[in-house]
Design an enzyme around this catalytic site. Sequence first.
Site, short mmCIF file in Angstrom:
data_model
loop_
_atom_site.label_atom_id
_atom_site.label_comp_id
_atom_site.label_asym_id
_atom_site.label_seq_id
_atom_site.Cartn_x
_atom_site.Cartn_y
_atom_site.Cartn_z
CG HIS A 165 -10.59 20.11 6.98
ND1 HIS A 165 -11.36 18.97 6.98
CD2 HIS A 165 -9.34 19.75 6.63
CE1 HIS A 165 -10.58 17.95 6.64
NE2 HIS A 165 -9.35 18.39 6.43
CD GLU B 26 -6.93 19.48 2.84
OE1 GLU B 26 -6.00 18.77 3.22
OE2 GLU B 26 -7.94 19.69 3.53
P1 PGA Z 1 -5.38 13.04 4.98
O1 PGA Z 1 -6.16 14.34 5.43
O2 PGA Z 1 -3.92 13.40 4.89
O3 PGA Z 1 -5.65 12.03 6.07
O4 PGA Z 1 -5.92 12.62 3.67
C1 PGA Z 1 -5.80 15.59 4.92
C2 PGA Z 1 -6.69 16.65 5.51
O5 PGA Z 1 -7.83 16.34 5.87
O6 PGA Z 1 -6.28 17.80 5.65
#
Ligand code: PGA
Length: 236
Positions: free
Chosen positions: A90, A160
């Site tokens: 992450h 992401e």
């Molecule tokens: P967020 O985070 O939905 O708050 O943008 C997503 C993540 O970090 O997986």
Amino acid sequence: MKYIIFNWKSYLNLKETISLSKIISNLPSSKKFKLVSSPNNFFNLAIKSRFPKNTLATQNIDFHGSGANTGSMNINHLIENKIKYSILGHSEVRSNFGDSDTIVKIKLDLCLSHNIIPIVCVGETKDVYKSKKTKIFLKSQINKIFDKSTSYNEVILAYEPLWSIGTGLTPKIDEIEEISSYLSKILKNYSFKKINILYGGSVNLTNISDILNLRNVNGVLVGSASTKSDFIKYFK
Ligand code: PGA
């Protein structure tokens, strides 16, 4: 079936984590969604023993095994506690703890040898996005993390964009589809028993149905919105 992963990061205390987990455990079982929650690592055991049917993920693991490893998050403890998934790489783990793609690869291999389903996070910075180099960047990231000669079991890949996490900004809906379809194409060069591509970054009640309707998106990884009961109840 679409994966919905709730990444509660370090937003919630134990009482709040129990309260959301209870809502999840009371949702009718659904063929449309597979719900996985990722409480703060400290709370996984408490949640698993209280709500044994909830599916859990840790927010990280490390590659130090059993033994003299102070401060470690030993993967054997996931198995012992019937936790089936772990988020890997992450962006907050990459920036707070220095995980590189090489470290993510080591953790990925460890998950595979321990039958833990990894949720591998990849994504580009705003600069890369602006200079339209997202695909080149992701291809190289995937190349560093996955090995063409390995047969992988089930893997979840979460796209992401770093500039989208926690900002309220997202790529356009057709860009999410384009990138997911590109990822699905390049992942064909590797061998997986099962591969699912998720989108993560500022998913909320307003944009979730459009994202889940995309053909190449097999689910979402959700941070802050997933700490609200209204969001969880969407999946009933
Ligand atoms: P967020 O985070 O939905 O708050 O943008 C997503 C993540 O970090 O997986």
